[in-house]
Each structure stands twice: as structure tokens, then as C-alpha cells.
Design a protein around this motif. Structure first.
Motif, PDB file in Angstrom:
ATOM      1  N   TRP A  59      11.757   5.248  -4.595  1.00 19.26           N
ATOM      2  CA  TRP A  59      10.845   5.549  -3.429  1.00 19.26           C
ATOM      3  C   TRP A  59       9.484   4.597  -4.040  1.00 19.26           C
ATOM      4  O   TRP A  59       8.816   4.177  -3.307  1.00 19.26           O
ATOM      5  N   LEU A  60       9.248   4.355  -5.227  1.00 19.31           N
ATOM      6  CA  LEU A  60       8.164   3.670  -5.662  1.00 19.31           C
ATOM      7  C   LEU A  60       8.557   2.303  -5.150  1.00 19.31           C
ATOM      8  O   LEU A  60       7.468   1.480  -4.783  1.00 19.31           O
ATOM      9  N   TRP A  61       9.565   1.723  -5.465  1.00 15.46           N
ATOM     10  CA  TRP A  61       9.888   0.332  -4.887  1.00 15.46           C
ATOM     11  C   TRP A  61       9.705   0.259  -3.420  1.00 15.46           C
ATOM     12  O   TRP A  61       9.254  -1.062  -3.227  1.00 15.46           O
ATOM     13  N   PHE A  62      10.273   1.244  -2.747  1.00 16.29           N
ATOM     14  CA  PHE A  62      10.115   0.876  -1.274  1.00 16.29           C
ATOM     15  C   PHE A  62       8.769   1.100  -0.960  1.00 16.29           C
ATOM     16  O   PHE A  62       8.194   0.349   0.159  1.00 16.29           O
ATOM     17  N   SER A  63       7.807   2.058  -1.379  1.00 15.70           N
ATOM     18  CA  SER A  63       6.460   2.117  -0.978  1.00 15.70           C
ATOM     19  C   SER A  63       5.663   0.687  -1.590  1.00 15.70           C
ATOM     20  O   SER A  63       4.784   0.330  -0.619  1.00 15.70           O
ATOM     21  N   ARG A  64       6.030  -0.024  -2.648  1.00  9.34           N
ATOM     22  CA  ARG A  64       5.193  -1.193  -2.862  1.00  9.34           C
ATOM     23  C   ARG A  64       5.700  -2.194  -2.227  1.00  9.34           C
ATOM     24  O   ARG A  64       5.027  -3.155  -1.581  1.00  9.34           O
ATOM     25  N   ARG A  65       6.926  -2.396  -1.768  1.00 13.33           N
ATOM     26  CA  ARG A  65       7.532  -3.272  -0.837  1.00 13.33           C
ATOM     27  C   ARG A  65       7.114  -3.142   0.606  1.00 13.33           C
ATOM     28  O   ARG A  65       6.899  -4.254   1.039  1.00 13.33           O
ATOM     29  N   ASN A  66       6.963  -1.941   1.103  1.00 14.34           N
ATOM     30  CA  ASN A  66       6.600  -1.783   2.561  1.00 14.34           C
ATOM     31  C   ASN A  66       5.068  -1.648   2.740  1.00 14.34           C
ATOM     32  O   ASN A  66       4.577  -1.501   3.534  1.00 14.34           O
ATOM     33  N   GLY A  67       4.134  -1.859   1.547  1.00 12.09           N
ATOM     34  CA  GLY A  67       2.958  -1.922   1.620  1.00 12.09           C
ATOM     35  C   GLY A  67       2.244  -3.234   1.959  1.00 12.09           C
ATOM     36  O   GLY A  67       1.088  -3.098   2.346  1.00 12.09           O
ATOM     37  N   ARG A  68       2.998  -4.008   2.151  1.00 12.91           N
ATOM     38  CA  ARG A  68       2.539  -5.479   2.384  1.00 12.91           C
ATOM     39  C   ARG A  68       3.345  -6.047   3.600  1.00 12.91           C
ATOM     40  O   ARG A  68       4.577  -5.611   3.453  1.00 12.91           O
ATOM     41  N   ALA A  69       2.900  -6.870   4.285  1.00 10.19           N
ATOM     42  CA  ALA A  69       3.486  -7.529   5.489  1.00 10.19           C
ATOM     43  C   ALA A  69       4.518  -8.731   4.780  1.00 10.19           C
ATOM     44  O   ALA A  69       4.214  -9.207   3.699  1.00 10.19           O
ATOM     45  N   SER A  70       5.325  -9.185   5.346  1.00  8.93           N
ATOM     46  CA  SER A  70       6.108 -10.352   5.126  1.00  8.93           C
ATOM     47  C   SER A  70       5.261 -11.771   4.680  1.00  8.93           C
ATOM     48  O   SER A  70       5.762 -12.426   4.082  1.00  8.93           O
TER      49      SER A  70
ATOM     50  N   SER B  24      -1.900  -7.593   3.246  1.00 13.25           N
ATOM     51  CA  SER B  24      -1.798  -6.033   3.542  1.00 13.25           C
ATOM     52  C   SER B  24      -1.935  -5.339   5.015  1.00 13.25           C
ATOM     53  O   SER B  24      -2.370  -6.288   5.773  1.00 13.25           O
ATOM     54  N   TRP B  25      -1.535  -4.187   5.290  1.00 12.63           N
ATOM     55  CA  TRP B  25      -1.536  -3.677   6.659  1.00 12.63           C
ATOM     56  C   TRP B  25      -3.118  -3.640   6.981  1.00 12.63           C
ATOM     57  O   TRP B  25      -3.380  -4.026   8.296  1.00 12.63           O
ATOM     58  N   VAL B  26      -3.925  -3.405   6.240  1.00 17.72           N
ATOM     59  CA  VAL B  26      -5.416  -3.145   6.347  1.00 17.72           C
ATOM     60  C   VAL B  26      -5.718  -4.568   6.817  1.00 17.72           C
ATOM     61  O   VAL B  26      -6.466  -5.016   7.845  1.00 17.72           O
ATOM     62  N   ASP B  27      -5.373  -5.671   5.984  1.00 18.94           N
ATOM     63  CA  ASP B  27      -6.043  -7.083   6.465  1.00 18.94           C
ATOM     64  C   ASP B  27      -5.425  -7.329   7.703  1.00 18.94           C
ATOM     65  O   ASP B  27      -6.058  -8.158   8.616  1.00 18.94           O
ATOM     66  N   LEU B  28      -4.189  -7.224   8.099  1.00 17.34           N
ATOM     67  CA  LEU B  28      -3.453  -7.501   9.252  1.00 17.34           C
ATOM     68  C   LEU B  28      -4.388  -6.885  10.325  1.00 17.34           C
ATOM     69  O   LEU B  28      -4.546  -7.342  11.470  1.00 17.34           O
TER      70      LEU B  28
END
Length: 101
Positions: free
Chosen positions: A54-65, A69-73
Motif C-alpha cells: 500500500w505504501l509503495w503504491f501510494s508513493r508511486r502514484n503520488g507523482r506523474a510519469s 506531482s499532481w498538484v504541480d500538473l
């Protein structure tokens, strides 16, 4: 660096699983229940693996490719929308002017 970090969790889980299985077969008395440490590891391993994934997925999906970060985008998208609106207002104002002719 990101390639190493993306493989770190699955490798750690695999090593932990192999260690638990080895401990299970080597520390278990032949006729009785396993030692308390092995029992504790076996009972907590699925929970710890679930939290780790769960932590791995949350850190991995917290940023775009792209690494942003999603906020920056989102902020970039808002700025681009504002620029587009300003250009459309200029076009609309130019079209409203009476033509000279």
C-alpha cells in the motif's frame, strides 16, 4: 535511482518470505507447534506485506510519469487555461470591432 527503488520492495518481500519459509521448516519441532517467533512472523507477515505494498503504491502514484506531482500538473493546467481564456477574449474583442470598409 528510481529503478532501484521500484525493485527494492518486491525483493525485500521475497527475501522475507523465503526467510520465513526457511525458518518455518528449520525451527519447527518435528511433532509440535512452531516456536513463538516463527508463529509471530507468519501471522504478521501478510499484514506487513499489505501495508508495504500500500505504501509503495501510494508513493508511486503520488507523482506523474514526468516526475511532477499532481498538484504541480493541476497548477500548470490552470495557468494554461488562463492563457487560453485571455487569447480567446482578444479574439472576441477583435471580432466585435466594426470592420473598416
Amino acid at each position: 535511482m528510481t529503478k532501484l527503488r521500484s525493485w527494492l520492495l518486491p525483493v525485500a518481500v521475497w527475501i522475507a518470505l523465503v526467510g520465513v519459509l526457511l525458518a518455518w521448516f528449520t525451527l519447527t519441532p518435528r511433532g509440535g507447534a512452531p516456536y513463538w517467533l516463527v508463529s509471530l512472523i507468519v501471522s504478521w507477515l501478510p499484514f506487513l506485506a499489505l501495508v508495504g505494498v500500500w505504501l509503495w503504491f501510494s508513493r508511486r502514484n503520488g507523482r506523474a510519469s514526468s516526475g511532477a506531482s499532481w498538484v504541480d500538473l493541476f497548477e500548470q493546467q490552470v495557468a494554461e487555461t488562463q492563457r487560453t481564456n485571455a487569447l480567446l477574449e482578444r479574439i472576441a474583442a477583435a471580432l466585435e470591432k466594426p470592420s473598416a470598409g
